[in-house]
Design a protein around this motif. Structure first.
Motif, PDB file in Angstrom:
ATOM      1  N   THR A 155     -37.259  33.156 -20.521  1.00 34.33           N
ATOM      2  CA  THR A 155     -36.311  32.677 -19.524  1.00 34.33           C
ATOM      3  C   THR A 155     -35.483  31.544 -20.124  1.00 34.33           C
ATOM      4  N   PHE A 156     -34.171  31.739 -20.208  1.00 33.88           N
ATOM      5  CA  PHE A 156     -33.261  30.726 -20.733  1.00 33.88           C
ATOM      6  C   PHE A 156     -32.622  29.981 -19.565  1.00 33.88           C
ATOM      7  N   VAL A 157     -32.557  28.650 -19.686  1.00 29.14           N
ATOM      8  CA  VAL A 157     -31.923  27.814 -18.674  1.00 29.14           C
ATOM      9  C   VAL A 157     -30.834  26.983 -19.336  1.00 29.14           C
ATOM     10  N   LYS A 158     -29.847  26.554 -18.538  1.00 26.84           N
ATOM     11  CA  LYS A 158     -28.752  25.759 -19.070  1.00 26.84           C
ATOM     12  C   LYS A 158     -29.237  24.355 -19.418  1.00 26.84           C
ATOM     13  N   GLU A 159     -28.761  23.863 -20.574  1.00 28.49           N
ATOM     14  CA  GLU A 159     -29.201  22.553 -21.041  1.00 28.49           C
ATOM     15  C   GLU A 159     -28.121  21.948 -21.931  1.00 28.49           C
ATOM     16  N   MET A 160     -27.295  21.066 -21.378  1.00 28.70           N
ATOM     17  CA  MET A 160     -26.294  20.324 -22.147  1.00 28.70           C
ATOM     18  C   MET A 160     -25.419  21.239 -23.001  1.00 28.70           C
ATOM     19  N   LYS A 188     -36.029  27.281 -28.261  1.00 27.93           N
ATOM     20  CA  LYS A 188     -35.027  28.199 -28.796  1.00 27.93           C
ATOM     21  C   LYS A 188     -33.724  27.934 -28.064  1.00 27.93           C
ATOM     22  N   ARG A 189     -32.656  27.565 -28.811  1.00 26.78           N
ATOM     23  CA  ARG A 189     -31.369  27.209 -28.194  1.00 26.78           C
ATOM     24  C   ARG A 189     -30.240  28.081 -28.714  1.00 26.78           C
ATOM     25  N   TYR A 190     -29.324  28.415 -27.804  1.00 29.51           N
ATOM     26  CA  TYR A 190     -28.083  29.109 -28.157  1.00 29.51           C
ATOM     27  C   TYR A 190     -26.940  28.482 -27.356  1.00 29.51           C
ATOM     28  N   PRO A 191     -25.716  28.511 -27.874  1.00 32.48           N
ATOM     29  CA  PRO A 191     -24.571  28.069 -27.070  1.00 32.48           C
ATOM     30  C   PRO A 191     -24.409  28.953 -25.843  1.00 32.48           C
ATOM     31  N   LEU A 192     -23.865  28.376 -24.785  1.00 29.48           N
ATOM     32  CA  LEU A 192     -23.648  29.146 -23.560  1.00 29.48           C
ATOM     33  C   LEU A 192     -22.707  30.322 -23.791  1.00 29.48           C
ATOM     34  N   SER A 193     -21.811  30.196 -24.769  1.00 30.05           N
ATOM     35  CA  SER A 193     -20.878  31.278 -25.066  1.00 30.05           C
ATOM     36  C   SER A 193     -21.570  32.498 -25.650  1.00 30.05           C
ATOM     37  N   ASP A 194     -22.772  32.299 -26.182  1.00 34.71           N
ATOM     38  CA  ASP A 194     -23.565  33.398 -26.741  1.00 34.71           C
ATOM     39  C   ASP A 194     -24.374  34.025 -25.612  1.00 34.71           C
ATOM     40  N   SER A 195     -23.739  34.838 -24.781  1.00 34.61           N
ATOM     41  CA  SER A 195     -24.414  35.295 -23.571  1.00 34.61           C
ATOM     42  C   SER A 195     -25.328  36.482 -23.794  1.00 34.61           C
ATOM     43  N   LEU A 196     -25.006  37.368 -24.760  1.00 32.04           N
ATOM     44  CA  LEU A 196     -25.753  38.606 -24.909  1.00 32.04           C
ATOM     45  C   LEU A 196     -26.599  38.653 -26.170  1.00 32.04           C
ATOM     46  N   SER A 197     -26.062  38.197 -27.297  1.00 35.34           N
ATOM     47  CA  SER A 197     -26.739  38.392 -28.579  1.00 35.34           C
ATOM     48  C   SER A 197     -28.121  37.758 -28.657  1.00 35.34           C
ATOM     49  N   PRO A 198     -28.392  36.590 -28.028  1.00 41.20           N
ATOM     50  CA  PRO A 198     -29.759  36.053 -28.105  1.00 41.20           C
ATOM     51  C   PRO A 198     -30.809  37.002 -27.540  1.00 41.20           C
ATOM     52  N   LEU A 199     -30.425  37.769 -26.519  1.00 37.13           N
ATOM     53  CA  LEU A 199     -31.388  38.657 -25.884  1.00 37.13           C
ATOM     54  C   LEU A 199     -31.722  39.862 -26.747  1.00 37.13           C
ATOM     55  N   GLN A 200     -30.917  40.114 -27.771  1.00 34.88           N
ATOM     56  CA  GLN A 200     -31.145  41.269 -28.635  1.00 34.88           C
ATOM     57  C   GLN A 200     -31.985  40.921 -29.866  1.00 34.88           C
ATOM     58  N   SER A 201     -32.398  39.662 -29.990  1.00 34.63           N
ATOM     59  CA  SER A 201     -33.117  39.239 -31.191  1.00 34.63           C
ATOM     60  C   SER A 201     -34.577  38.916 -30.859  1.00 34.63           C
ATOM     61  N   THR A 202     -35.348  38.752 -31.923  1.00 40.01           N
ATOM     62  CA  THR A 202     -36.761  38.403 -31.821  1.00 40.01           C
ATOM     63  C   THR A 202     -36.997  37.075 -32.521  1.00 40.01           C
ATOM     64  N   SER A 203     -37.725  36.193 -31.888  1.00 37.14           N
ATOM     65  CA  SER A 203     -38.067  34.905 -32.478  1.00 37.14           C
ATOM     66  C   SER A 203     -39.490  34.961 -33.021  1.00 37.14           C
ATOM     67  N   VAL A 204     -39.689  34.326 -34.180  1.00 34.77           N
ATOM     68  CA  VAL A 204     -40.976  34.404 -34.867  1.00 34.77           C
ATOM     69  C   VAL A 204     -41.523  33.005 -35.117  1.00 34.77           C
ATOM     70  N   TYR A 205     -42.796  32.830 -34.853  1.00 37.04           N
ATOM     71  CA  TYR A 205     -43.538  31.608 -35.150  1.00 37.04           C
ATOM     72  C   TYR A 205     -44.666  31.975 -36.098  1.00 37.04           C
ATOM     73  N   GLN A 206     -45.004  31.048 -37.002  1.00 36.16           N
ATOM     74  CA  GLN A 206     -46.037  31.358 -37.984  1.00 36.16           C
ATOM     75  C   GLN A 206     -46.946  30.166 -38.238  1.00 36.16           C
ATOM     76  N   LYS A 207     -48.210  30.470 -38.444  1.00 35.53           N
ATOM     77  CA  LYS A 207     -49.200  29.477 -38.835  1.00 35.53           C
ATOM     78  C   LYS A 207     -49.998  30.030 -40.010  1.00 35.53           C
ATOM     79  N   ILE A 208     -50.118  29.244 -41.072  1.00 36.53           N
ATOM     80  CA  ILE A 208     -50.862  29.649 -42.260  1.00 36.53           C
ATOM     81  C   ILE A 208     -52.073  28.737 -42.396  1.00 36.53           C
TER      82      ILE A 208
END
Length: 291
Positions: free
Chosen positions: A41-46, A76-96
């Motif tokens: 869920t993305f919310v508006k932030e500055m 995870k942040r994106y500009p408000l102008s990036d309305s669609l492309s963030p939803l098409q990607s996958t974010s990855v976190y890693q611990k070694i």
């Protein structure tokens, strides 16, 4: 959630385990988590749209003794102008994390969307492979289209860094075919030529589609060998897939130690996606999360 053994399936995510030898008695367990942005869920932030995720993981042995745990709040942040492309990607976190190679462990991994309190939990066994001895052996095979060899080894923990290679794993192993795939792996228990003090390895990379060979690369001079020690070798091979069409492929890598007369084989599958209409952000970016 971990202590009472409750399972949740509200927030879906992927979890991958890879293994590399650290020394004679320890392995590196590489824990990678991927979550599709459309499930956050993305919310508006500055002037931006932001998703906040809490990650908690705990590794315990078979007697329930806690070996290590980690707890991160991620954004995870994106500009408000990036309305669609963030939803098409996958974010990855890693611990070694280093672990004793002789023991078995249990991993409990919890992800929470801080904007909605949705929770997902995955539990997996960590079973270190046997990588010591006289027989040629291999680490896990990581496929990626975003990697950087020969970086300075960081002084502290850094995501996606194994030795002196930065590599962003593709958890779903799906690529757009516009740039080479990096195949990253280690080979263990190699022999050195006593005169030249170098390994004599023959490496073959083969890609198959529907049972037919569509790409074959044979190395005689270790072009993909990054560096080696007296017992191990690090490989990073760029596989040119730009002429391959959409579909599912099989990758087979064969390493032959010509001194020991032994061969080890690594295999995996990957998919090349059909082009999307219009422009979109690459789904595998270097800066996935800020802590």
């Amino acid at each position: 959630i971990v202590k009472v053994d409750v399972s949740f399936g509200v927030l879906p995510f992927e979890l991958r385990l890879d293994y590399f030898r650290l020394d004679e008695s320890r392995i590196l367990a590489v824990i990678s988590m991927g979550i599709q942005n459309k499930d956050l869920t993305f919310v508006k932030e500055m002037g931006n749209q932001a998703a906040q995720v809490a990650v908690y993981g705990i590794v315990s042995d078979m007697t329930q003794k806690v070996i290590t745990e980690f707890d991160d709040d991620l954004v995870k942040r994106y500009p408000l102008s990036d309305s669609l492309s963030p939803l098409q990607s996958t974010s990855v976190y890693q611990k070694i994390t280093p672990l004793d190679a002789k023991n078995r462990y249990k991993l409990s991994f919890v992800v929470k969307d801080l904007n909605t309190n949705s929770i997902g939990v995955i539990r997996k066994a960590i079973i270190p492979p046997r990588l010591n001895g006289e027989t040629l052996a291999s680490s896990s095979l990581i496929l990626s289209d975003s990697y950087q060899p020969n970086i300075d080894v960081p002084m502290s923990d850094r995501m996606f860094v194994i030795g002196n290679v930065w590599i962003h794993p593709s958890l779903n192993k799906t690529f757009n075919g516009q740039k080479p795939i990096g195949a990253f792996f280690h080979i263990y228990n190699i022999a050195l030529d006593q005169a030249a003090l170098t390994p004599l390895l023959q490496t073959k990379y083969e890609v198959f589609h529907e049972g037919k060979t569509v790409l074959r690369l044979i190395e005689h001079n270790n072009e993909s060998l990054q560096h080696f020690t007296d017992t191990s070798a690090v490989f990073l091979k760029q596989l040119p897939i730009n002429r391959l069409g959409p579909g599912r492929y099989q990758l087979k890598i064969s390493i032959r130690d010509q001194i020991k007369n032994q061969t080890v084989t690594l295999e995996d599958t990957f998919r090349i996606s059909a082009p999307r209409g219009g422009t979109s952000r690459d789904a595998h970016t270097k800066a996935d999360y800020s802590q």
